[in-house]
Every structure is written in structure tokens, then in C-alpha cells.
Design a protein around this motif. Structure first.
Motif, PDB file in Angstrom:
ATOM      1  N   ALA A  51       0.656  -1.184   0.121  1.00  0.00           N
ATOM      2  CA  ALA A  51       0.001   0.133  -0.053  1.00  0.00           C
ATOM      3  C   ALA A  51       0.916   1.376  -0.034  1.00  0.00           C
ATOM      4  CB  ALA A  51      -1.090  -0.031   1.201  1.00  0.00           C
ATOM      5  N   SER A  52       2.064   1.153   0.728  1.00  0.00           N
ATOM      6  CA  SER A  52       2.778   2.461   0.658  1.00  0.00           C
ATOM      7  C   SER A  52       3.390   2.731  -0.406  1.00  0.00           C
ATOM      8  CB  SER A  52       3.790   2.267   1.960  1.00  0.00           C
ATOM      9  OG  SER A  52       4.599   0.960   1.711  1.00  0.00           O
ATOM     10  N   ARG A  94       1.775   2.764  -3.454  1.00  0.00           N
ATOM     11  CA  ARG A  94       0.577   3.143  -4.505  1.00  0.00           C
ATOM     12  C   ARG A  94       0.663   4.316  -4.899  1.00  0.00           C
ATOM     13  NH1 ARG A  94      -3.770  -1.093  -1.563  1.00  0.00           N
ATOM     14  NH2 ARG A  94      -2.723  -3.033  -2.126  1.00  0.00           N
TER      15      ARG A  94
END
Length: 265
Positions: free
Chosen positions: A126-127, A129
Motif C-alpha cells: 500500500a505504501s 501505491r
């Protein structure tokens, strides 16, 4: 009494020793094809400028253990104490371990649910994206895939790609060429597409019918395209994961016990 056929490996540099030891711990002999040499590139003024501005980067992504070693050597010269606030990422567990051991940093790795240590898996984090206006240092070797750089840039990152080493391919010695061509081995272990394509020129039908252990589904697809009939995808590229796949393929009756031992080692 016929000679015992070895497991063939082709991992370059010091990492080959760890892989050989893990397989030998399971009672299987190993022979190294020794077809790739890694060489650090000389420092240039441009590289020196990047090291001096290292604290400007928000994220550092490292693609291999040797890249991590080269990065450490540079940072040790310019940054006795690392700048705070940098987020560290590694494509695989071995690279993450090298960064942790050398630099003492916490490292993000591909999510467990991805099931493998690859660039594609790392990009699921997620970090990584939304990277708008973030400066990212991508540490790798010369050549290779552009997926990470292209994707991180497409997601808004300002990517600086550093090539800190070169890969030199060479032919196997004649005895190893003959062993490959005859299929005179228990299994072949390959964790690089570049190496798999390089070795294909010495492969015959006998080679292609022997077990091939690979470290990712992407490499399994390449192996299919090259004609390998029995390819086994290990759970990762670490020595323990590759050795466990070798044991499961070559000596399935011992696989459960040996896998536990390898993980402890």
C-alpha cells in the motif's frame, strides 16, 4: 560404483555458498556452474553527488543482496549516521536481511499473501501505491528489468535509478557443459531469468527433462517457454526456500523433516 549426481546451482558470488550449504545440509551434493560474476562499478562524480544528497530521498528500493552490499559500502563512506525518516524496501527476504545486517534499518518486503519475492509482489504494498512528489532511489545493477522504475514513476514517484554493479556472463567449463547436455544432475536451481536464458544454449532434451527449481512464477513461465518439462516453484529465493524445494523434488520422503531443519538454519 557410479558417481552421485549433484544438484546444479548457478547463483553468483558469496550467496552461492549459503545456497550450497543449505542443500548439502539435506545430504545432497552440489556443483556450481559458476557462470556469472558480479563487479561493482567505479564511483563517478554523478554517483558521489547522489550519495551527498542521500537525505533528500523519501524511499530507497533495493533489488538484490549485492546491490545492498554496494549501497552499504557507499553510505559507510559518506553517512556515518544514516538520515532519519527514510523508508527502506527490498524485493526479497535475502536483500532485506542484508540491509538490516549492514545498516540496521527496518525494511519493507513483499506482502506474505503475494506468495513470492518479486518486483510485482513488492509493488502490491500500500505504501508504494501513491507516490506523488516523493523522491525514490532505486538501487540495482546495470541492465535488468525496468518494471520497478516504470511503475514507481507512473505512480507519481520521482525515481533515480542507480546501477551499482555489472553482471558478467561466461560459459560453463567444458565438464559442466557436458553435464548439462547429458542431464547428468539431480536438479538445476535457477533464481534469475537472465541466467536461465543463458544456460538454455547448453540444454538438450535430456536437460529439459530433469527437474528445474525456480524462485517465482514468472521464472516458471519462462522455463515453460524454453521447454523445461518439470519445473518446481520454490516458496522464495532464500537458500532455505530453494533447498526445501530441492529436497521435496529429489527426496520427497525426507521433505517434511529437512524443511524444518533448513528453516532453523
Amino acid at each position: 560404483m557410479p558417481a552421485v549426481r549433484p544438484v546444479l546451482i548457478c547463483r553468483p558470488g558469496s550467496r552461492s555458498r549459503a545456497l550450497a550449504s543449505a542443500i548439502e545440509a539435506a545430504g545432497l551434493p552440489v556443483a556450481n556452474l559458476d557462470v556469472m560474476v558480479l563487479e561493482p562499478v567505479p564511483e563517478t562524480p554523478a554517483l558521489r553527488s547522489i550519495w551527498l544528497d542521500f537525505d533528500h530521498f523519501h524511499k530507497v528500493v533495493v533489488v538484490s543482496p549485492f546491490a545492498a552490499d554496494c549501497l552499504y559500502e557507499a553510505l559507510d563512506r559518506y553517512w556515518p549516521a544514516l538520515p532519519l525518516g527514510t523508508a527502506w524496501y527490498a524485493v526479497g527476504a535475502a536483500t532485506a536481511q542484508t540491509l538490516h545486517d549492514r545498516l540496521g534499518v527496518r525494511v519493507h518486503v513483499p506482502p506474505v499473501q503475494a506468495g513470492e519475492d518479486t518486483s510485482e509482489a513488492l509493488l502490491q504494498l500500500a505504501s508504494l501505491r501513491d507516490l506523488k512528489e516523493q523522491r525514490i532511489l532505486l538501487v540495482a545493477g546495470e541492465g535488468g528489468r525496468t518494471l520497478l522504475a516504470d511503475t514507481l514513476t507512473a505512480r507519481g514517484g520521482r525515481v533515480t535509478r542507480l546501477s551499482l554493479y555489472r553482471r558478467h556472463l561466461r560459459s560453463p567449463v567444458p565438464a559442466m557443459q557436458a553435464r548439462l547436455a547429458k542431464g547428468d544432475f539431480r536438479a538445476l536451481v535457477v533464481s534469475s531469468g537472465e541466467l536461465l536464458e543463458h544456460l538454455a544454449r547448453w540444454c538438450t532434451e535430456a536437460t529439459l527433462n530433469q527437474p528445474l527449481i525456480v524462485s517465482s512464477r514468472r521464472l516458471a513461465t519462462l522455463a515453460d517457454n524454453l521447454g523445461f518439462c518439470t519445473r518446481v516453484v520454490a516458496s522464495g529465493a532464500t537458500p532455505a526456500a530453494l533447498a526445501a524445494a530441492v529436497v521435496e523434488t529429489c527426496d520427497p520422503e525426507r521433505a517434511d523433516v529437512d524443511h524444518d531443519d533448513l528453516e532453523k538454519g
